[in-house]
Design a protein around this motif. Structure first.
Motif: not given
Length: 246
Positions: A181, A205-206, A212-213, A233
């Motif tokens: 990520a 995190y994006d 994100s995970d 995910r």
């Protein structure tokens, strides 16, 4: 003079407009260590854009087994007073489990838990302002986004609802080979004893601040005695028309 009056009137009209409703939709796929899919989470968050930042208000989660059309568990959250401590209404009918977290008065929360073994537990817990409850951790990360990006640790209290107590935790930047990520952090206990009992939760995190995970213990039961540990995910389906982070 007339132009100035019109400008002031327009400014007042804009200030009086209500915050526009926004939707945030994302789905999480939970897998075991060998990649087997356990279940899917479908998240629907309704909120508003306030000062250019998304503020969640209502959050619904449906949990579904692979290829199933009906959910096997559900959770409803409401972020009335603060995004860090939502009310929680969680049901897991397969195990006859229910949990409610409410806030009857300032700085006090109440947990009503119907356990999988048929018992009823009730806790009344006093808490400090630094306390985070349930998925409030996601909003906590975004509220401290500059610390996430800079790699600065942040301490907080986290509620252990089945124990009726909150504990000291720290959010800190880490590297993890299983989480690919833009930003990876973990939340772990700061107490010496609890460190031996509770594994850290790793979060990805994006760059926009979307989760994100999730790697760690979940609230979904594997059996009467233990919950699943999973890698979840997430994929965003609908984003609000404003920023997720401060």
């Amino acid at each position: 003079m007339r132009n100035a009056t019109v400008t002031v009137s327009l400014a007042l009209m804009v200030a009086a407009l209500p915050a526009l409703a926004q939707d945030f939709r994302f789905t999480g796929t939970a897998t075991t260590g060998d990649g087997t899919v356990i279940y899917e989470e479908r998240h629907a968050v309704d909120g508003t854009c306030e000062d250019g930042v998304f503020r969640p208000q209502q959050h619904e989660v449906a949990y579904l087994k692979p290829d199933a059309e009906e959910s096997f568990a559900r959770k409803a959250l409401a972020y009335d007073a603060t995004v860090l401590r939502p009310t929680v209404d969680f049901v897991q009918p397969m195990f006859d489990e229910k949990m409610e977290i409410t806030y009857p008065k300032a700085e006090t929360l109440v947990i009503n838990w119907q356990t999988p073994r048929g018992d009823s537990e009730r806790f009344q817990v006093a808490y400090p302002p630094s306390t985070v409850v349930d998925s409030g951790f996601d909003n906590f990360v975004r509220q401290n986004w500059q610390s996430v990006v800079a790699g600065d640790p942040v301490e907080f209290r986290f509620l252990g609802p089945t124990r009726g107590e909150h504990y000291g935790f720290v959010m800190e930047q880490v590297e993890n080979e299983r989480v690919n990520a833009d930003h990876v952090v973990q939340i772990r206990p700061t107490g010496v004893v609890l460190r031996f009992l509770v594994d850290p939760i790793v979060l990805g995190y994006d760059d926009s601040g979307a989760l994100s995970d999730y790697l760690g213990l979940t609230n979904i039961r594997k059996n009467l005695d233990e919950n699943y540990t999973a890698h979840i995910r997430y994929a965003v389906e609908t984003s609000p028309d404003c920023e997720l982070t401060l």
